[in-house]
Motif scaffolding. Structure first.
Motif, mmCIF file in Angstrom:
data_model
loop_
_atom_site.group_PDB
_atom_site.id
_atom_site.type_symbol
_atom_site.label_atom_id
_atom_site.label_comp_id
_atom_site.label_asym_id
_atom_site.label_seq_id
_atom_site.Cartn_x
_atom_site.Cartn_y
_atom_site.Cartn_z
ATOM 1 N N LEU A 183 -18.854 -45.869 3.706
ATOM 2 C CA LEU A 183 -17.696 -45.724 4.895
ATOM 3 C C LEU A 183 -17.723 -44.340 5.574
ATOM 4 N N THR A 184 -18.543 -43.347 4.907
ATOM 5 C CA THR A 184 -18.690 -42.256 5.829
ATOM 6 C C THR A 184 -19.847 -42.241 6.785
ATOM 7 N N LYS A 185 -19.219 -42.461 8.060
ATOM 8 C CA LYS A 185 -20.083 -42.594 9.263
ATOM 9 C C LYS A 185 -19.150 -42.321 10.540
ATOM 10 N N ASP A 186 -19.810 -41.990 11.412
ATOM 11 C CA ASP A 186 -19.173 -41.972 12.908
ATOM 12 C C ASP A 186 -17.924 -41.114 12.808
ATOM 13 N N GLY A 187 -18.046 -39.951 12.399
ATOM 14 C CA GLY A 187 -16.806 -39.086 12.204
ATOM 15 C C GLY A 187 -16.066 -39.319 11.162
ATOM 16 N N MET B 144 -8.445 -26.475 11.444
ATOM 17 C CA MET B 144 -8.539 -27.189 10.403
ATOM 18 C C MET B 144 -9.667 -28.046 9.957
ATOM 19 N N ASP B 145 -10.161 -28.825 10.891
ATOM 20 C CA ASP B 145 -11.224 -29.831 10.381
ATOM 21 C C ASP B 145 -12.215 -30.214 11.701
ATOM 22 N N ASP B 146 -13.027 -30.953 11.617
ATOM 23 C CA ASP B 146 -13.808 -31.182 12.599
ATOM 24 C C ASP B 146 -13.199 -31.937 13.746
ATOM 25 N N LYS B 147 -12.015 -32.180 13.628
ATOM 26 C CA LYS B 147 -11.358 -32.736 14.816
ATOM 27 C C LYS B 147 -10.575 -31.669 15.693
ATOM 28 N N ALA B 148 -10.361 -30.587 14.968
ATOM 29 C CA ALA B 148 -9.662 -29.567 15.610
ATOM 30 C C ALA B 148 -10.300 -29.096 16.735
ATOM 31 N N LEU B 149 -9.395 -28.221 17.717
ATOM 32 C CA LEU B 149 -9.603 -28.007 18.987
ATOM 33 C C LEU B 149 -11.021 -27.042 18.967
ATOM 34 N N ILE B 162 -18.026 -26.895 12.627
ATOM 35 C CA ILE B 162 -17.804 -25.827 11.824
ATOM 36 C C ILE B 162 -16.211 -25.876 10.914
ATOM 37 N N PHE B 163 -16.764 -25.941 9.681
ATOM 38 C CA PHE B 163 -15.413 -26.183 8.677
ATOM 39 C C PHE B 163 -14.852 -24.607 8.210
#
Lengths: 425, 254
Positions: A183-187, B144-149, B162-163
């Protein structure tokens, strides 16, 4: 003139009589007032923002039903909770009774601050409580408190993510690992956790779930035991697979839970109330059944929260009476106060609020019975547990694991630290 | 007889001088006494008590007993302690240097005549004015994470996420940067106030002598002792460090 004198005399006599009567009335009112007992009840914020108001309402109800007792309610935030109580005890301003950390009572008891509730427990029936919860309160032959809530760790999953990938709900460790990897895929990631309490629960959940734990039968540190290290290695393997969101180290539990709600992660270990706080995502959340470990053990972790009485109380009987009432009438705290835990009292757990919720019913019927406590192997409760709960060395360990560091060094450090804790108790 | 008389006269004079001196001292001593007693109670006593506790194994609940240097040995042999010390050193040095460089740079810029200077001054003060809680929560959202701005921006340029809060080096870096961001406005404001009090004739003299702009700025900031004193008279860590920074600044001489 005589009449006038008589009137004056009469008036003076009346005034005197009235004054005496007034004084008597005042004195009797003072006597009544002095009979009113004031109890200080400190309660942790167990639920959402609405919790303190709901708890205050419940206290008001008790005060109304018992006019000779005035319970003063104080909501205590979790920040620095241990220092709050220890400082109060040391300063001689402890409450009459309180809720608190799961193992706070036993540690404070070992320092002479807690009054055992044996007398009260003797008047109760053990069957009124979930199996094993009263025994979990025992130390030194005494009951440290009355259990009121259970906090089992529940592994949640996203139904939609598993369905899209055609993956069945895992039933053992290997299946969980394979599912998380797939399930680890596509972000998106298989697992998200945090570097705080929520992360530490992963350690405990898998250690006791594998037949290991933090302590051995003698109560000595057992992080380096084979089963416990096997469980921690399993977590390290999940990280090595890339299945754990790397942001987990810096996440708080709420951040990781948010990722689950947004569908960015497939598995999350949390409380029984995770789905009920999920809003629109509620229907997408399911519970993973207790997982079988590599040796066939099927278990998880749980803690029992309790209400304790302090030695500083001047009103033991009234305090015990209120404690019993609170324990029996705590339902609104769960239904309106959004407590994340489950009731320790069977009568409350049988309420529609729980029986009509299939997730909560599943947790009560299938997860709680196989759940084990942090005191696993030694049993009961003992002071070192509270030090573990409030210390934070497990946070360092899980952060190292989530960072992908080799397990050996951080685990050895944690073992040494736990040995110090046990030695210092 | 005369010698004896003189000696006794001297004695009396000395005694009266001593009494006069004591009398002179008594008024300031009396005036100072309340503050000194208060400081002793709230600072010195707890400090000495804390020092004593560091040699015992007590807790908030138990008095404990004397254990000598055991606590210090444990502390000094703890990896966590050295790690914390290392981080504190990095944090302090980078924060002070960063705040100063950024604060001085922007203060020099803000001193110049430029359009909307007042608006910029206000905007640059915002990081300092915003409550800590609000700014820290906002920063967490940004990194915070990979979705952060920040990672979204990095993604636009084709970079990998970058984490920031998971990698030790990045965590230290981002924490220091956030601290600098929060603290530089105060430095900028203080330096700007001091810069504006510098006598313009110094710049004119320097210009006549053919100094470059860079040398003039260094001269102005380094040679003006009143700047140093007015800014950091409280002798705090920042002040001390900046004195060294100012002393290290190249000086312009004729």
């Amino acid at each position: 003139m005589t009449v006038k004198t008589d009137m004056v005399r009469h008036s003076r006599r009346s005034m005197l009589q009235m004054a005496v009567a007034g004084s008597m009335l005042m004195l009797s009112a003072t006597a009544v007032m002095s009979q009113e007992v004031t109890l200080n009840f400190w309660d942790m914020v167990w639920g959402g923002t609405e919790y303190p108001a709901v708890a205050q309402k419940l206290v008001d109800r008790y005060n109304k039903e018992n006019p000779d007792v005035n319970v003063v309610y104080r909501a205590v935030p979790w920040t620095n909770w241990y220092e709050t109580f220890v400082t109060a005890v040391a300063a001689g301003s402890a409450p009459d009774l309180s809720t608190g950390g799961g193992y706070q009572a036993v540690q404070l008891y070992s320092q002479g601050a807690i009054m055992p509730v044996d007398e009260l427990v003797a008047k109760m029936n053990a069957s009124e409580f979930a199996p094993g919860t009263l025994d979990a309160m025992k130390y030194d032959g005494h009951y440290m408190g009355v259990p009121w809530a259970l906090s089992p760790d529940v592994l949640w999953y996203r139904k939609d993510l598993l369905a899209e990938a055609g993956i069945k709900v895992p039933t053992n460790w290997d299946e969980l690992r394979a599912a998380a990897r797939a399930l680890t895929k596509d972000g998106k990631y298989g697992i998200a956790s945090s570097g705080d309490t929520n992360g530490a629960h992963w350690l405990l959940h898998f250690a006791v779930g594998n037949g290991g734990g933090l302590f051995d039968k003698e109560g000595d540190a057992a992080i380096s035991s084979e089963r416990t290290m096997e469980a921690f290695q399993y977590l390290s393997d999940l990280v090595a697979d890339g299945s754990v969101n790397p942001a987990s180290v810096g996440y708080t539990g709420a951040d990781a839970r948010g990722a689950l709600y947004r569908g960015e992660v497939a598995f999350y270990l949390g409380t029984a109330a995770v789905a009920n706080r999920a809003g629109d995502a509620k229907d997408q959340l399911g519970i993973v059944p207790p997982l079988a470990g590599p040796h066939g053990d099927v278990a998880g972790s749980c803690s029992v929260n309790n209400i304790m009485v302090y030695n500083q109380t001047q009103h033991k009987d009234e305090t015990f009476a209120f404690l019993k009432w609170w324990s029996e009438n705590a339902l609104p705290l769960f239904t309106e106060g959004m407590v994340g835990d489950l009731p320790a009292r069977v009568s409350i757990a049988n309420d529609d609020h729980f029986t009509s919720d299939k997730n909560l019913t599943y947790v009560l019927n299938d997860i709680v019975p196989v759940a084990k406590l942090m005191s696993e192997h030694k049993g009961g409760t003992f002071p070192a547990l509270n030090a573990v709960d409030g210390d934070g060395f497990l946070f360092s360990l899980i952060q190292s694991i989530w960072q992908g560091q080799p397990l050996k060094g951080p685990a050895a450090t944690a073992q040494a630290h736990l040995e110090d804790i046990v030695k210092s108790q | 007889m005369t010698a004896v008389g003189m000696s006794s006269e001297k004695k009396v004079w000395r005694e009266s001088a001593r009494l006069r001196a004591l009398k002179d001292l008594s008024t300031p001593a009396l005036l100072l006494a309340p503050s000194v007693i208060l400081l002793l109670i709230v600072i010195v006593v707890p400090m000495v008590q804390g020092l004593y506790f560091s040699f015992t194994n007590g807790s908030l609940m138990k008095a404990g007993h004397w254990v000598g240097l055991e606590n210090y040995v444990k502390l000094l042999s703890s990896a966590a302690f050295w790690n914390s010390l290392r981080f504190s050193a990095i944090f302090a040095v980078c924060n002070i240097a960063g705040c100063y460089v950024l604060g001085l740079g922007i203060a020099l810029l803000m001193q110049k005549d430029m359009p909307a200077r007042g608006l910029f001054r206000v905007l640059l003060l915002l990081p300092w004015i915003v409550p800590s809680l609000v700014s820290i929560v906002s920063w967490r959202w940004l990194v915070m994470d990979d979705k952060a701005l920040f990672n979204q921006i990095i993604g636009v340029f084709g970079g990998s996420p970058i984490f920031f809060l998971s990698d030790s080096t990045w965590t230290i870096t981002i924490v220091v940067l956030i601290k600098i961001w929060r603290s530089f406005p105060f430095m900028m404001l203080s330096l700007l106030a001091a810069l504006q009090s510098i006598d313009r004739s110094l710049y004119e003299a320097a210009a006549i002598d053919g100094a470059t702009k860079w040398l003039m700025e260094c001269h102005a900031t380094a040679d003006q002792e009143h700047l140093d004193r007015s800014l950091f008279a409280d002798d705090d860590l920042v002040g001390q460090r900046l004195r060294y920074a100012l002393a290290a600044c190249p000086r312009w001489t004729r």
